[in-house]
Structure formats: structure tokens, C-alpha cells
Write a protein that holds these residues in place. Structure first.
Motif, PDB file in Angstrom:
ATOM      1  N   LYS A  42     -20.010  72.772-123.339  1.00  9.27           N
ATOM      2  CA  LYS A  42     -20.775  73.638-123.343  1.00  9.27           C
ATOM      3  C   LYS A  42     -20.432  75.024-123.103  1.00  9.27           C
ATOM      4  CE  LYS A  42     -24.146  70.861-124.141  1.00  9.27           C
ATOM      5  NZ  LYS A  42     -24.820  70.792-125.415  1.00  9.27           N
ATOM      6  N   LEU A  43     -19.025  74.905-122.542  1.00  9.33           N
ATOM      7  CA  LEU A  43     -18.334  76.288-122.173  1.00  9.33           C
ATOM      8  C   LEU A  43     -17.889  77.013-123.282  1.00  9.33           C
ATOM      9  CD1 LEU A  43     -16.363  75.035-118.999  1.00  9.33           C
ATOM     10  CD2 LEU A  43     -18.516  76.308-118.946  1.00  9.33           C
ATOM     11  N   SER A  44     -17.909  78.281-123.510  1.00 10.85           N
ATOM     12  CA  SER A  44     -17.466  79.211-124.689  1.00 10.85           C
ATOM     13  C   SER A  44     -15.968  79.231-124.482  1.00 10.85           C
ATOM     14  CB  SER A  44     -18.134  80.201-125.009  1.00 10.85           C
ATOM     15  OG  SER A  44     -18.181  81.146-123.786  1.00 10.85           O
ATOM     16  N   MET A  45     -15.095  78.402-124.786  1.00  9.80           N
ATOM     17  CA  MET A  45     -13.697  78.676-124.463  1.00  9.80           C
ATOM     18  C   MET A  45     -12.877  78.702-125.833  1.00  9.80           C
ATOM     19  SD  MET A  45     -12.582  74.632-123.263  1.00  9.80           S
ATOM     20  CE  MET A  45     -13.457  74.811-121.842  1.00  9.80           C
ATOM     21  N   GLY A  46     -13.608  78.870-126.951  1.00 13.91           N
ATOM     22  CA  GLY A  46     -12.616  78.891-128.160  1.00 13.91           C
ATOM     23  C   GLY A  46     -12.645  77.188-129.115  1.00 13.91           C
ATOM     24  N   VAL A  47     -12.343  77.326-130.147  1.00 13.31           N
ATOM     25  CA  VAL A  47     -12.227  76.086-131.028  1.00 13.31           C
ATOM     26  C   VAL A  47     -11.192  75.493-130.616  1.00 13.31           C
ATOM     27  CG1 VAL A  47     -12.236  74.843-133.103  1.00 13.31           C
ATOM     28  CG2 VAL A  47     -13.788  76.836-132.857  1.00 13.31           C
ATOM     29  N   THR A  48      -9.909  75.928-130.597  1.00 10.74           N
ATOM     30  CA  THR A  48      -8.610  75.255-130.316  1.00 10.74           C
ATOM     31  C   THR A  48      -8.584  74.817-128.925  1.00 10.74           C
ATOM     32  OG1 THR A  48      -7.607  76.776-131.715  1.00 10.74           O
ATOM     33  CG2 THR A  48      -5.974  75.373-130.472  1.00 10.74           C
ATOM     34  N   THR A  49      -8.927  75.729-127.670  1.00 11.58           N
ATOM     35  CA  THR A  49      -8.953  74.993-126.658  1.00 11.58           C
ATOM     36  C   THR A  49      -9.792  73.973-126.215  1.00 11.58           C
ATOM     37  OG1 THR A  49      -8.625  77.460-125.838  1.00 11.58           O
ATOM     38  CG2 THR A  49      -8.946  75.899-124.190  1.00 11.58           C
ATOM     39  N   GLY A  50     -11.134  74.189-126.937  1.00  7.36           N
ATOM     40  CA  GLY A  50     -12.132  73.155-126.637  1.00  7.36           C
ATOM     41  C   GLY A  50     -11.476  71.677-127.166  1.00  7.36           C
ATOM     42  N   ILE A  51     -10.848  71.734-128.450  1.00 11.17           N
ATOM     43  CA  ILE A  51     -10.397  70.517-128.850  1.00 11.17           C
ATOM     44  C   ILE A  51      -9.311  69.948-128.168  1.00 11.17           C
ATOM     45  CG2 ILE A  51      -8.902  69.704-130.942  1.00 11.17           C
ATOM     46  CD1 ILE A  51     -10.578  71.415-132.708  1.00 11.17           C
ATOM     47  N   VAL A  52      -8.405  70.729-127.690  1.00 12.11           N
ATOM     48  CA  VAL A  52      -7.212  70.220-126.790  1.00 12.11           C
ATOM     49  C   VAL A  52      -7.815  69.789-125.334  1.00 12.11           C
ATOM     50  CG1 VAL A  52      -5.342  70.977-125.279  1.00 12.11           C
ATOM     51  CG2 VAL A  52      -5.535  71.947-127.668  1.00 12.11           C
ATOM     52  N   VAL A  53      -8.797  70.487-124.842  1.00 17.16           N
ATOM     53  CA  VAL A  53      -9.635  69.964-123.521  1.00 17.16           C
ATOM     54  C   VAL A  53     -10.313  68.541-123.688  1.00 17.16           C
ATOM     55  CG1 VAL A  53     -11.258  70.413-121.713  1.00 17.16           C
ATOM     56  CG2 VAL A  53      -9.744  72.053-122.296  1.00 17.16           C
ATOM     57  N   ALA A  54     -11.295  68.553-124.849  1.00 16.21           N
ATOM     58  CA  ALA A  54     -12.051  67.120-125.006  1.00 16.21           C
ATOM     59  C   ALA A  54     -10.741  65.976-125.315  1.00 16.21           C
ATOM     60  CB  ALA A  54     -12.882  67.453-126.539  1.00 16.21           C
ATOM     61  N   LEU A  55      -9.816  66.567-126.002  1.00 16.90           N
ATOM     62  CA  LEU A  55      -8.918  65.296-126.321  1.00 16.90           C
ATOM     63  C   LEU A  55      -8.159  65.065-125.226  1.00 16.90           C
ATOM     64  CD1 LEU A  55      -7.444  65.898-130.108  1.00 16.90           C
ATOM     65  CD2 LEU A  55      -9.228  64.250-129.152  1.00 16.90           C
ATOM     66  N   ALA A  56      -7.755  65.842-124.477  1.00 17.74           N
ATOM     67  CA  ALA A  56      -7.062  65.516-123.133  1.00 17.74           C
ATOM     68  C   ALA A  56      -7.868  64.790-122.204  1.00 17.74           C
ATOM     69  CB  ALA A  56      -6.721  66.710-122.508  1.00 17.74           C
ATOM     70  N   ILE A  57      -9.095  64.740-122.014  1.00 13.46           N
ATOM     71  CA  ILE A  57     -10.109  64.154-121.318  1.00 13.46           C
ATOM     72  C   ILE A  57     -10.102  62.743-121.684  1.00 13.46           C
ATOM     73  CG2 ILE A  57     -12.303  63.962-120.208  1.00 13.46           C
ATOM     74  CD1 ILE A  57     -12.764  67.044-120.047  1.00 13.46           C
TER      75      ILE A  57
END
Lengths: 199, 118
Positions: B34-49
Motif C-alpha cells: 500500500k506504500l507508494s515506493m515505485g514499481v521496481t522497489t515494490g516488486i523487490v520488497v514483495a519478493l524478498a518477503i
């Protein structure tokens, strides 16, 4: 007729009973199957001009996806608890936990069916765009694995449970390897959920 | 109580702790998205978790932490095929065959550009 070897005792070459090695080899092939589909997803995702537009158009139901994640994770722990119950020789506790696993698996499928119904009633089909094609292929294949798990767990709870009274150790091993498969189904969903619903 | 029964109880406690961690991480995954962190960062964070969650399931629920080498070997073989499969796709994307262009690498063609060329 000869009996299947190494169903309970450990094979001297592998250090494992045969059923466990067999299931891990099967899971390795599953890694390749889902890996191939994830590769397809990456290729389409990287190459799409407007992936997020397609995703928005698909309007996936995030609350249902999140609840289904909780449901599958909970079903993973009931599998572990059912196996632990057999180690403790408490068959009735095992039946409760293993039965709960089937109930949770069915709950997962009910939620998934609701999602599919929502998509079809809004005329969202795999042919509409690449995102929907990926969504239906990955979640559909995953749902087939859930159904497969229900069949196996159902058998082990029903007619297959007779083995507990004749060969308890072998039966416990069967539950362990079924658990391995079930955790793998959970593992796949753990990656599918953010990939499809959140990215 | 026997050592074996005590081991099982310890394992069940550990499993419940991991179960709670998985539930918390699921909530974190949704909250972070839900945080606006940009597409690439969002993908990296989601996949890291997701990778952390997957490691917990594989490591503890599937007992990979305590497993025998044979199983590691089986999984290594699968990984040795899987990683190049993913890699080859990305390699093709950044180094296409002569004469071919991967679509998104082209600049977006606007309506004005199309009319200018006529």
C-alpha cells in the motif's frame, strides 16, 4: 509377492526411506513446472507495455487473496500437528488435525471459486489479456494441486487409515510425505500471492 | 517424559512460532504494497518477503534445515536447471538476436509521430 523395500527403514545409500526420496524427486519436478510458468510470467511482465493497466482491469480481490493466504498457512500447520500427533501415538488427535486440513483446503477452493465467479461474471477471461492468462493458468494449476492434495489426504483419512493399525510407522511416513507435498502447495501460493495480487 | 516426546513438543512449539511469523509477514506484505515506493522497489520488497516466508516453510515445515544430503542434491539439480531457464529469458531480453527487437525496448510511438511519418 515381494514387499516394497525401505518403506520404514532407511536406505543405506540415500539415508532416507524410499517414499521420502520419491516425493522430493517429484517436488523437484514440480519446481521445474511452476518455475517454467514463473519464467513465462517474468517474460510477459518485463515485456508488457502496460502490465499494471491489465492488472487494474482484472480487479483481483485482494481481501479474498489475503484470507486464502491465511487459510493455506493455517492448513500447513495442521498438517505438521497431525504428523506430530501420530508420533505421539494419538490417532484421534491426528484425525482432527488432518480433517481440519481437508476443511481448510476446501475453504481455500470455495474462496477461489468465488474469485473465479467474480471474474467470469465481469467477462474477464484468460483470452482478454496476458495478465488474466497468467492469473488463470497459475492459480488454476495451483488449485488442481490443492484438489490433488484433498484426494490424497481424504484417502489417508478414509480407507488408507487402516494401515495405522497394521503398520503404524509406515503410515506415519505416508503422512509425513503427504505433508511435504502440502507444504509445497503452500509454498507456491506464498509466491503466487504477491506476484499476482500485489505487484 | 522421554527425550523423543520432548523433541516433538519442542518441534511443535517451533512450528507454531513460525506459523505466527508467516501470518505477520503476510500482513506486512499487504501493508508494504500500500506504500507508494515505485514499481521496481515494490516488486523487490514483495519478493524478498515472499522469499523469507518460503524459506521458513521449506526450512522448518519441510525440515530442509535438518535433511540429508541426498535431498539437497535433488533440489540442487532442479535449481541448476531453473536458474538458467529464468536467466536465459532475461538474457534474451537484454541481448536480442540480430534483427529482432524486444517490444518494450522500442520508444513508445505516439499518435503524433505516426501522423508525421505520413
Amino acid at each position: 509377492m515381494d514387499t516394497i523395500p525401505y518403506t520404514t527403514e532407511v536406505h543405506p545409500e540415500t539415508g532416507l526411506y524410499n517414499g521420502k526420496l520419491g516425493v522430493w524427486i517429484f517436488l523437484a519436478s514440480e519446481v521445474m513446472l511452476f518455475g517454467a510458468l514463473f519464467s513465462t510470467f517474468v517474460f510477459l511482465r518485463v515485456g508488457a507495455d502496460d502490465w499494471q493497466g491489465m492488472q487494474t482491469q482484472a480487479a483481483l480481490n485482494l481481501p479474498i487473496g489475503t484470507i486464502n493466504t491465511f487459510v493455506l498457512i493455517t492448513s500447513s500447520i495442521t498438517v505438521v500437528l497431525s504428523w506430530a500427533s501420530l508420533i505421539e501415538k494419538d490417532f484421534s488427535k491426528f484425525r482432527r488435525y488432518f480433517g481440519a486440513t481437508v476443511a481448510l483446503a476446501l475453504l481455500f477452493l470455495i474462496f477461489k471459486s468465488v474469485e473465479y465467479y467474480q471474474k467470469f461474471s465481469h467477462e474477464a477471461y484468460p483470452e482478454n489479456n496476458n495478465f488474466l492468462a497468467v492469473y488463470f493458468t497459475l492459480t488454476g494449476l495451483h488449485a488442481l494441486h490443492v484438489i490433488g492434495g484433498i484426494v490424497v489426504i481424504g484417502y489417508l483419512l478414509g480407507p488408507g487409515a487402516k494401515m495405522w493399525h497394521t503398520e503404524p510407522e509406515r503410515y506415519t511416513n505416508r503422512i509425513e510425505v503427504t505433508g511435504l507435498y502440502w507444504h509445497f502447495v503452500d509454498l507456491v501460493w506464498i509466491f503466487l500471492f504477491p506476484t499476482l495480487y500485489l505487484m | 517424559m522421554s527425550d523423543h516426546a520432548e523433541d516433538i513438543k519442542k518441534q511443535v512449539r517451533l512450528t507454531i512460532a513460525i506459523f505466527v511469523a508467516l501470518l505477520v509477514l503476510t500482513v506486512v506484505t499487504v501493508a508494504v504494497s500500500k506504500l507508494s515506493m515505485g514499481v521496481t522497489t515494490g516488486i523487490v520488497v514483495a519478493l524478498a518477503i515472499a522469499t523469507v516466508k518460503g524459506s521458513l516453510v521449506g526450512g522448518f515445515f519441510m525440515h530442509l534445515v535438518w535433511e540429508k544430503r541426498t535431498i539437497y542434491a535433488v533440489l540442487l539439480i532442479a535449481g541448476l536447471f531453473l536458474i538458467p531457464m529464468l536467466g536465459l529469458i532475461l538474457w534474451h531480453y537484454y541481448d536480442p538476436i540480430n534483427g529482432t527487437v524486444v517490444a518494450p525496448m522500442l520508444p513508445a510511438v505516439t499518435h503524433e509521430q505516426t501522423t508525421e511519418s505520413h
